[in-house]
Design a protein around this motif. Structure first.
Motif, PDB file in Angstrom:
ATOM      1  N   THR A  10      48.960 -44.700 -29.629  1.00 36.25           N
ATOM      2  CA  THR A  10      48.676 -44.427 -28.217  1.00 36.25           C
ATOM      3  C   THR A  10      49.101 -42.991 -27.919  1.00 36.25           C
ATOM      4  O   THR A  10      49.927 -42.419 -28.636  1.00 36.25           O
ATOM      5  N   ALA A  11      48.564 -42.475 -26.825  1.00 38.27           N
ATOM      6  CA  ALA A  11      48.985 -41.142 -26.385  1.00 38.27           C
ATOM      7  C   ALA A  11      50.434 -41.183 -25.913  1.00 38.27           C
ATOM      8  O   ALA A  11      51.170 -40.202 -26.049  1.00 38.27           O
ATOM      9  N   THR A  12      50.838 -42.309 -25.355  1.00 39.31           N
ATOM     10  CA  THR A  12      52.240 -42.460 -24.960  1.00 39.31           C
ATOM     11  C   THR A  12      53.154 -42.182 -26.145  1.00 39.31           C
ATOM     12  O   THR A  12      54.105 -41.396 -26.052  1.00 39.31           O
ATOM     13  N   ASP A  13      52.869 -42.831 -27.267  1.00 43.28           N
ATOM     14  CA  ASP A  13      53.721 -42.636 -28.443  1.00 43.28           C
ATOM     15  C   ASP A  13      53.619 -41.208 -28.983  1.00 43.28           C
ATOM     16  O   ASP A  13      54.608 -40.647 -29.450  1.00 43.28           O
ATOM     17  N   HIS A  30      52.023 -39.198 -18.240  1.00 46.56           N
ATOM     18  CA  HIS A  30      51.894 -38.960 -19.682  1.00 46.56           C
ATOM     19  C   HIS A  30      52.051 -40.270 -20.445  1.00 46.56           C
ATOM     20  O   HIS A  30      52.456 -40.272 -21.593  1.00 46.56           O
ATOM     21  N   GLY A  31      51.751 -41.397 -19.796  1.00 44.64           N
ATOM     22  CA  GLY A  31      51.982 -42.692 -20.393  1.00 44.64           C
ATOM     23  C   GLY A  31      53.370 -43.187 -20.023  1.00 44.64           C
ATOM     24  O   GLY A  31      54.044 -42.610 -19.157  1.00 44.64           O
ATOM     25  N   SER A  32      53.805 -44.252 -20.689  1.00 50.15           N
ATOM     26  CA  SER A  32      55.109 -44.856 -20.359  1.00 50.15           C
ATOM     27  C   SER A  32      56.229 -44.071 -21.040  1.00 50.15           C
ATOM     28  O   SER A  32      56.917 -44.581 -21.923  1.00 50.15           O
ATOM     29  N   THR A  71      45.435 -34.710 -14.009  1.00 52.20           N
ATOM     30  CA  THR A  71      44.260 -35.591 -13.895  1.00 52.20           C
ATOM     31  C   THR A  71      44.609 -36.986 -13.417  1.00 52.20           C
ATOM     32  O   THR A  71      43.724 -37.837 -13.289  1.00 52.20           O
ATOM     33  N   ASN A  72      45.881 -37.226 -13.192  1.00 52.21           N
ATOM     34  CA  ASN A  72      46.273 -38.591 -12.845  1.00 52.21           C
ATOM     35  C   ASN A  72      46.730 -38.744 -11.404  1.00 52.21           C
ATOM     36  O   ASN A  72      47.269 -39.791 -11.019  1.00 52.21           O
ATOM     37  N   ILE A  73      46.515 -37.711 -10.631  1.00 54.90           N
ATOM     38  CA  ILE A  73      46.800 -37.772  -9.189  1.00 54.90           C
ATOM     39  C   ILE A  73      45.649 -36.997  -8.545  1.00 54.90           C
ATOM     40  O   ILE A  73      45.807 -35.987  -7.883  1.00 54.90           O
ATOM     41  N   ASN A 114      50.835 -29.331 -24.627  1.00 50.88           N
ATOM     42  CA  ASN A 114      49.668 -29.648 -23.794  1.00 50.88           C
ATOM     43  C   ASN A 114      49.253 -31.082 -24.083  1.00 50.88           C
ATOM     44  O   ASN A 114      48.874 -31.400 -25.212  1.00 50.88           O
ATOM     45  N   ASP A 115      49.332 -31.931 -23.077  1.00 51.85           N
ATOM     46  CA  ASP A 115      48.834 -33.298 -23.220  1.00 51.85           C
ATOM     47  C   ASP A 115      47.356 -33.284 -22.846  1.00 51.85           C
ATOM     48  O   ASP A 115      46.989 -33.135 -21.679  1.00 51.85           O
ATOM     49  N   GLU A 116      46.508 -33.418 -23.867  1.00 46.90           N
ATOM     50  CA  GLU A 116      45.053 -33.295 -23.681  1.00 46.90           C
ATOM     51  C   GLU A 116      44.350 -34.649 -23.586  1.00 46.90           C
ATOM     52  O   GLU A 116      43.126 -34.717 -23.696  1.00 46.90           O
ATOM     53  N   GLY A 138      45.027 -38.800 -27.204  1.00 51.36           N
ATOM     54  CA  GLY A 138      44.797 -40.194 -27.604  1.00 51.36           C
ATOM     55  C   GLY A 138      43.492 -40.651 -26.995  1.00 51.36           C
ATOM     56  O   GLY A 138      42.614 -39.848 -26.727  1.00 51.36           O
ATOM     57  N   LYS A 139      43.393 -41.927 -26.757  1.00 51.97           N
ATOM     58  CA  LYS A 139      42.242 -42.540 -26.083  1.00 51.97           C
ATOM     59  C   LYS A 139      40.904 -42.112 -26.704  1.00 51.97           C
ATOM     60  O   LYS A 139      40.522 -42.642 -27.730  1.00 51.97           O
ATOM     61  N   ALA A 140      40.201 -41.127 -26.083  1.00 51.67           N
ATOM     62  CA  ALA A 140      38.803 -40.874 -26.418  1.00 51.67           C
ATOM     63  C   ALA A 140      38.571 -40.535 -27.878  1.00 51.67           C
ATOM     64  O   ALA A 140      37.498 -40.827 -28.424  1.00 51.67           O
TER      65      ALA A 140
HETATM   66  C1  LIG Z   1      47.596 -37.401 -19.680  1.00 47.12           C
HETATM   67  C2  LIG Z   1      47.910 -38.732 -20.277  1.00 47.12           C
HETATM   68  N1  LIG Z   1      48.760 -38.808 -21.298  1.00 47.12           N
HETATM   69  C3  LIG Z   1      49.083 -39.968 -21.873  1.00 47.12           C
HETATM   70  C4  LIG Z   1      48.534 -41.142 -21.421  1.00 47.12           C
HETATM   71  C5  LIG Z   1      48.924 -42.435 -22.071  1.00 47.12           C
HETATM   72  O1  LIG Z   1      47.892 -42.940 -22.824  1.00 47.12           O
HETATM   73  P1  LIG Z   1      48.054 -44.400 -23.450  1.00 47.12           P
HETATM   74  O2  LIG Z   1      47.988 -45.340 -22.308  1.00 47.12           O
HETATM   75  O3  LIG Z   1      46.910 -44.516 -24.391  1.00 47.12           O
HETATM   76  O4  LIG Z   1      49.353 -44.429 -24.140  1.00 47.12           O
HETATM   77  C6  LIG Z   1      47.639 -41.123 -20.363  1.00 47.12           C
HETATM   78  C7  LIG Z   1      47.036 -42.363 -19.852  1.00 47.12           C
HETATM   79  O5  LIG Z   1      46.345 -42.404 -18.876  1.00 47.12           O
HETATM   80  C8  LIG Z   1      47.323 -39.886 -19.773  1.00 47.12           C
HETATM   81  O6  LIG Z   1      46.481 -39.805 -18.742  1.00 47.12           O
END
Ligand SMILES: Cc1ncc(COP(=O)(O)O)c(C=O)c1O
Length: 451
Positions: free
Chosen positions: A136-139, A165-167, A228-230, A256-258, A283-285
């Motif tokens: 995951t991007a969190t990790d 940035h995730g949990s 991008t999350n707000i 940079n969290d992309e 992560g993700k895409a």
């Molecule tokens: C910028 C960003 N970083 C990290 C994450 C966490 O991704 P994941 O839920 O796949 O761990 C997200 C999730 O929305 C995010 O928007």
């Protein structure tokens, strides 16, 4: 006309009507939700209760930018798994690569050559030479943070107020009313007060950033090049260059969290704006819908870390993940980057997103609403605030959950999905101008009823 002048009574009546329609249209989903009593919150993951219709829509199948639910309703999907499906749902090259892998070993503890190919492609796109994988991007963020603490011997991470940035424990901090960092509301089970592990600055505020970096205890700035999350908050001229200059001056690494800003183009915002981070997390895409996270390190960092015999990077040191780098994730990532989210695909997605944004602006202006529209490559979002917010705190003030729920359920009842989190619409390679027109027609009808 202002958002304040929208009648709240009318909004409540319309939302009630739309929720009743939603219940009528989704008996199968409603029933499935009722039968999920042994799931905590009735959902496999608690965030799935973020459902404007009061219960989630249950998936039957999805392909490209179309989803069919268990009641046979078809949707044009602009949520795209909140970026997890930016490559479209079940892209053919990913299905083929993953299917081949599924038959030949899933958890073998051995590398596959797909991983090296994926790493090389990420290096080419983001300009960082050494990559490692997570699920995951969190990790990816958690591990990058640990590595940079180890390298710098500094204890704190700096993030932007209202980032996501995730949990990641360190990221749950916002700028409080007195300008100092405080725990973000709702923070679940923080190990210690977040101000012990973190510092915070507003996005687009170089003076605030410098004030915090000057304490000399920040190992890394973890940021999205655009929030991008707000909503989407874009960087002002000179801001990102200023961040890089200040981080270098104060001996702080830049991550940079992309994960979302990848929408800016094939090499994300890093390539699009010519940025020079020390680390990129993502992560993700990149997995085409299959779980994966990744982080890329500069040559300097990779070299320093490799020389640190005191760090356990192999066994119990805190950057593990038994299934990280597994053959399926690696096959999916190679196929997604190599054959789906290509330069040509991005060009088309960005063209479609531009049309989406232009059309939205026209509709919103037509009703005289003080809302703003922001776009980052293939990603578009409107916010109930104008001019467009400059930082997370301003953008948070523009939130309006009632209005958002109404628009989401209105669109869903007419076959269009936005991300359940705020008003984001993402384009994938299959999104067409006709899909954009369909969204706009329904959005316009919603506003006509409301205003
Ligand atoms: C910028 C960003 N970083 C990290 C994450 C966490 O991704 P994941 O839920 O796949 O761990 C997200 C999730 O929305 C995010 O928007």
């Amino acid at each position: 006309m202002s958002t304040d002048s929208i009648s709240r009574a009318r909004l409540a009546t319309l939302t009630k009507r739309e929720r009743a329609t939603f219940a009528d249209r989704h008996p199968g989903s409603k029933n499935a939700y009722a039968n999920a009593g042994h799931l905590f919150g009735r959902v496999p993951m608690t965030w799935m209760n973020k459902a404007a219709g009061n219960f989630p829509i249950y998936l039957d199948r999805a392909r490209g930018n179309r989803i069919t639910d268990v009641d046979g309703n078809e949707f044009v999907d602009f949520a795209l798994g909140d970026t997890g499906a930016m490559a479209g749902h079940s892209p053919e090259p990913v299905v083929a690569a993953v299917t081949a892998r599924l038959r030949n070993g899933l958890a073998t503890m051995m590398p596959t050559e797909d991983a090296a190919a994926a790493g090389a492609e990420l290096a080419r796109r983001f300009g960082l030479p050494a990559w490692s994988f997570a699920l995951t991007a969190t990790d990816a963020n958690r591990w990058a943070i640990r590595l940079l603490r180890a390298v710098t011997g500094r204890s704190k991470i700096l993030v932007n107020s209202y980032c996501y940035h995730g949990s990641v424990d360190e990221s749950l901090i916002v700028v409080g009313p007195d300008g100092r960092g405080v725990s973000r509301e709702g923070n679940v089970g923080a190990p210690v007060d977040v101000t012990m592990t973190s510092r915070v600055a507003e996005f687009n505020d170089l003076a605030g950033l410098e004030r915090e970096l000057a304490y000399g205890d920040v190992a890394a700035v973890l940021m999205e090049p655009a929030l991008t999350n707000i909503g989407i908050v874009l960087p002002e001229d000179g801001y990102l260059a200023g961040v890089r200059e200040l981080t270098r001056r104060y001996g702080t690494y830049l991550i940079n969290d992309e994960t979302h800003t990848f929408s800016a183009g094939p090499g994300g915002a890093t390539a699009y704006w010519g940025l020079e981070p020390d680390v990129v997390t993502i992560g993700k895409a990149i997995g085409g819908g299959v779980p994966v996270g990744a982080y890329g390190l500069s040559a300097e960092l990779a070299g320093t870390l490799s020389g640190r015999d005191d760090l356990d990077l192999v066994d119990m040191g805190g950057v593990g993940g038994t299934l990280a780098g597994n053959p399926v994730s690696m096959a999916a990532t190679r196929a997604t980057l190599g054959e789906v989210l290509t330069e040509a695909a991005f060009a088309g997605m960005i063209e479609t997103a531009t049309a989406f944004a232009d059309g939205l602006v026209k509709i919103i202006e037509g009703y005289g609403l003080p809302w703003s529209v922001s776009r980052l490559g293939a990603r578009v979002e409107y916010r109930f605030a104008s001019p467009a917010p400059r930082n997370g705190t301003e953008s948070a003030r523009g939130a309006d959950a009632e209005l958002e729920d109404f628009l989401h359920v209105y669109l869903a009842n007419r076959g269009v999905l936005l991300t359940p989190f705020h008003n984001m619409a993402l384009m994938c390679p299959q999104t067409t101008p006709a899909d954009v027109a369909r969204h706009h027609e329904i959005f316009d009808a919603a506003l006509k009823e409301l205003v």
